[in-house]
Design a protein around this motif. Structure first.
Motif, PDB file in Angstrom:
ATOM      1  N   ILE A  54      -5.065   4.009  -4.655  1.00  0.00           N
ATOM      2  CA  ILE A  54      -5.159   2.708  -4.164  1.00  0.00           C
ATOM      3  C   ILE A  54      -3.790   2.304  -3.287  1.00  0.00           C
ATOM      4  CG2 ILE A  54      -5.233   0.133  -4.367  1.00  0.00           C
ATOM      5  CD1 ILE A  54      -7.048   1.029  -7.084  1.00  0.00           C
ATOM      6  N   LEU A  55      -3.874   2.286  -2.016  1.00  0.00           N
ATOM      7  CA  LEU A  55      -2.600   2.607  -1.233  1.00  0.00           C
ATOM      8  C   LEU A  55      -1.942   1.054  -1.037  1.00  0.00           C
ATOM      9  CD1 LEU A  55      -4.089   4.919   1.274  1.00  0.00           C
ATOM     10  CD2 LEU A  55      -2.387   5.535  -0.700  1.00  0.00           C
ATOM     11  N   VAL A  56      -2.369  -0.007  -1.490  1.00  0.00           N
ATOM     12  CA  VAL A  56      -2.155  -1.341  -1.172  1.00  0.00           C
ATOM     13  C   VAL A  56      -1.894  -2.154  -2.419  1.00  0.00           C
ATOM     14  CG1 VAL A  56      -2.521  -3.591   0.088  1.00  0.00           C
ATOM     15  CG2 VAL A  56      -3.059  -1.425   1.156  1.00  0.00           C
ATOM     16  N   LYS A  57      -0.890  -2.956  -2.739  1.00  0.00           N
ATOM     17  CA  LYS A  57      -0.777  -3.977  -3.980  1.00  0.00           C
ATOM     18  C   LYS A  57      -1.539  -5.114  -3.575  1.00  0.00           C
ATOM     19  CE  LYS A  57       3.479  -1.912  -5.246  1.00  0.00           C
ATOM     20  NZ  LYS A  57       5.037  -1.803  -5.162  1.00  0.00           N
ATOM     21  N   ASN A  58      -1.992  -5.841  -4.782  1.00  0.00           N
ATOM     22  CA  ASN A  58      -2.824  -7.163  -4.741  1.00  0.00           C
ATOM     23  C   ASN A  58      -1.950  -7.996  -4.204  1.00  0.00           C
ATOM     24  OD1 ASN A  58      -5.124  -8.410  -5.407  1.00  0.00           O
ATOM     25  ND2 ASN A  58      -4.011  -9.491  -6.952  1.00  0.00           N
ATOM     26  N   GLY A  59      -2.588  -8.939  -3.081  1.00  0.00           N
ATOM     27  CA  GLY A  59      -1.859 -10.056  -2.430  1.00  0.00           C
ATOM     28  C   GLY A  59      -0.759  -9.750  -1.237  1.00  0.00           C
ATOM     29  N   GLU A  60      -1.215  -8.212  -1.100  1.00  0.00           N
ATOM     30  CA  GLU A  60      -0.222  -8.054   0.004  1.00  0.00           C
ATOM     31  C   GLU A  60      -1.013  -8.026   1.538  1.00  0.00           C
ATOM     32  OE1 GLU A  60       1.039  -3.544  -0.036  1.00  0.00           O
ATOM     33  OE2 GLU A  60       2.649  -4.358  -1.234  1.00  0.00           O
ATOM     34  N   PRO A  61      -0.081  -8.368   2.578  1.00  0.00           N
ATOM     35  CA  PRO A  61      -1.082  -8.352   4.044  1.00  0.00           C
ATOM     36  C   PRO A  61      -1.342  -7.054   4.233  1.00  0.00           C
ATOM     37  CG  PRO A  61       1.432  -8.829   4.399  1.00  0.00           C
ATOM     38  CD  PRO A  61       1.294  -8.672   2.798  1.00  0.00           C
ATOM     39  N   VAL A  62      -2.226  -6.833   5.166  1.00  0.00           N
ATOM     40  CA  VAL A  62      -2.695  -5.549   5.613  1.00  0.00           C
ATOM     41  C   VAL A  62      -3.137  -5.708   7.012  1.00  0.00           C
ATOM     42  CG1 VAL A  62      -3.694  -4.535   3.470  1.00  0.00           C
ATOM     43  CG2 VAL A  62      -5.150  -5.893   4.934  1.00  0.00           C
ATOM     44  N   GLU A  63      -3.018  -4.495   7.702  1.00  0.00           N
ATOM     45  CA  GLU A  63      -3.046  -4.418   9.094  1.00  0.00           C
ATOM     46  C   GLU A  63      -4.423  -3.903   9.598  1.00  0.00           C
ATOM     47  OE1 GLU A  63      -0.964  -5.719  11.618  1.00  0.00           O
ATOM     48  OE2 GLU A  63       0.308  -6.619  10.285  1.00  0.00           O
ATOM     49  N   TYR A  64      -5.013  -4.143  10.732  1.00  0.00           N
ATOM     50  CA  TYR A  64      -5.917  -3.389  11.238  1.00  0.00           C
ATOM     51  C   TYR A  64      -5.850  -1.821  11.166  1.00  0.00           C
ATOM     52  CZ  TYR A  64      -9.804  -1.633  14.422  1.00  0.00           C
ATOM     53  OH  TYR A  64     -10.671  -1.018  14.716  1.00  0.00           O
ATOM     54  N   GLY A  65      -6.685  -1.382  10.620  1.00  0.00           N
ATOM     55  CA  GLY A  65      -6.581   0.250  10.554  1.00  0.00           C
ATOM     56  C   GLY A  65      -5.658   1.052   9.360  1.00  0.00           C
ATOM     57  N   GLN A  66      -4.908  -0.181   8.895  1.00  0.00           N
ATOM     58  CA  GLN A  66      -4.215   0.461   7.535  1.00  0.00           C
ATOM     59  C   GLN A  66      -5.168   1.154   6.362  1.00  0.00           C
ATOM     60  OE1 GLN A  66      -1.346  -2.553   6.126  1.00  0.00           O
ATOM     61  NE2 GLN A  66      -1.156  -1.480   4.284  1.00  0.00           N
ATOM     62  N   PRO A  67      -4.757   2.154   5.935  1.00  0.00           N
ATOM     63  CA  PRO A  67      -5.461   2.964   5.042  1.00  0.00           C
ATOM     64  C   PRO A  67      -5.265   2.126   3.602  1.00  0.00           C
ATOM     65  CG  PRO A  67      -4.070   4.658   6.016  1.00  0.00           C
ATOM     66  CD  PRO A  67      -3.526   3.257   6.507  1.00  0.00           C
ATOM     67  N   LEU A  68      -6.415   1.745   2.960  1.00  0.00           N
ATOM     68  CA  LEU A  68      -6.369   1.088   1.800  1.00  0.00           C
ATOM     69  C   LEU A  68      -6.414   1.897   0.399  1.00  0.00           C
ATOM     70  CD1 LEU A  68      -8.719  -1.820   3.014  1.00  0.00           C
ATOM     71  CD2 LEU A  68      -6.282  -2.003   3.002  1.00  0.00           C
ATOM     72  N   PHE A  69      -7.427   2.901   0.551  1.00  0.00           N
ATOM     73  CA  PHE A  69      -7.850   3.614  -0.560  1.00  0.00           C
ATOM     74  C   PHE A  69      -7.920   5.183   0.094  1.00  0.00           C
ATOM     75  CE2 PHE A  69      -9.796  -0.510  -1.356  1.00  0.00           C
ATOM     76  CZ  PHE A  69      -9.447  -0.726  -2.552  1.00  0.00           C
ATOM     77  N   LEU A  70      -7.957   5.914  -0.880  1.00  0.00           N
ATOM     78  CA  LEU A  70      -8.285   7.581  -0.764  1.00  0.00           C
ATOM     79  C   LEU A  70      -9.283   7.766  -1.631  1.00  0.00           C
ATOM     80  CD1 LEU A  70      -4.821   9.227  -0.604  1.00  0.00           C
ATOM     81  CD2 LEU A  70      -6.295   8.731   1.261  1.00  0.00           C
ATOM     82  N   ILE A  71     -10.352   8.353  -1.197  1.00  0.00           N
ATOM     83  CA  ILE A  71     -11.538   8.550  -1.905  1.00  0.00           C
ATOM     84  C   ILE A  71     -12.024   9.957  -1.947  1.00  0.00           C
ATOM     85  CG2 ILE A  71     -14.086   8.115  -2.409  1.00  0.00           C
ATOM     86  CD1 ILE A  71     -13.369   5.171  -1.765  1.00  0.00           C
ATOM     87  N   GLN A  72     -11.929  10.766  -2.864  1.00  0.00           N
ATOM     88  CA  GLN A  72     -12.351  12.311  -2.923  1.00  0.00           C
ATOM     89  C   GLN A  72     -13.772  12.221  -3.248  1.00  0.00           C
ATOM     90  OE1 GLN A  72     -10.364  15.195  -3.036  1.00  0.00           O
ATOM     91  NE2 GLN A  72     -12.384  15.892  -2.313  1.00  0.00           N
ATOM     92  N   PRO A  73     -14.568  12.629  -1.977  1.00  0.00           N
ATOM     93  CA  PRO A  73     -16.019  12.571  -1.862  1.00  0.00           C
ATOM     94  C   PRO A  73     -16.642  13.669  -2.740  1.00  0.00           C
ATOM     95  CG  PRO A  73     -15.213  12.875   0.335  1.00  0.00           C
ATOM     96  CD  PRO A  73     -13.847  13.156  -0.583  1.00  0.00           C
ATOM     97  N   LEU A  74     -17.826  13.091  -3.492  1.00  0.00           N
ATOM     98  CA  LEU A  74     -18.597  14.096  -4.508  1.00  0.00           C
ATOM     99  C   LEU A  74     -19.657  15.091  -3.821  1.00  0.00           C
ATOM    100  CD1 LEU A  74     -19.127  11.732  -7.403  1.00  0.00           C
ATOM    101  CD2 LEU A  74     -17.318  13.582  -7.113  1.00  0.00           C
TER     102      LEU A  74
END
Length: 169
Positions: free
Chosen positions: A149-169
């Motif tokens: 999880i790349l962002v902390k709760n309550g932080e502002p985010v920009e358009y296109g900013q990565p939020l999560f990394l998910i390893q596909p199954l």
């Protein structure tokens, strides 16, 4: 809300080409997505999220624009982008489709939607981004394991900013 009012809202969505609408009152929250689902969620009156500063017009970019956006250019050596790639080779980045404030849970006293290490399914809600007092649920694009999880709760985010990394199954 009466069936007649709901019908008028749905007709307005179709007439104006709107893909998603969220309507929130003290008694309920209604999210309507064209081609998707309708959700009615009871929201307690005591729940209140912080109000972000007014956002620029970019906050109105449709969620579908994230899919059409060109991939970002490779990050130079020593930047955060390289660290993310090394952490999770083959991971899918879930990016912010809008500008706003990132929330991991539906309410301040509720548990987060997901934690690192959780298994998620495609379409599962990962977080909320609040933009212009609207709560936008961000869903997983793939089934897999939440690696980071790349962002902390309550932080502002920009358009296109990565939020999560998910390893596909």
């Amino acid at each position: 809300m009466t069936p007649k009012e709901l019908k008028q809202i749905l007709q307005a969505l179709v007439e104006h080409g709107v893909n998603e609408l969220t309507l929130e009152t003290p008694d309920y929250k209604l999210t309507v997505r064209r081609g998707g689902e309708v959700q009615v969620v009871a929201v307690p009156q005591a729940v209140a999220a912080p109000v972000p500063a007014p956002q620029p017009p970019a906050a109105l970019a449709p969620a579908l624009a994230a899919e059409a956006a060109p991939p970002p250019s490779p990050a130079p050596e020593g930047t955060k982008g390289v660290d993310k790639a090394e952490e999770c080779a083959g991971c899918v980045e879930i990016k912010a489709p809008i500008v706003g404030t990132f929330y991991r849970a539906p309410a301040p006293d509720a548990p987060p939607y997901v934690e690192e290490g959780d298994r998620v399914e495609k379409g599962q809600v990962l977080c909320i981004i609040e933009a212009m007092k609207l709560m936008n649920e961000i869903e997983s694009e793939v089934s897999g394991i939440v690696k980071k999880i790349l962002v902390k709760n309550g932080e502002p985010v920009e358009y296109g900013q990565p939020l999560f990394l998910i390893q596909p199954l």
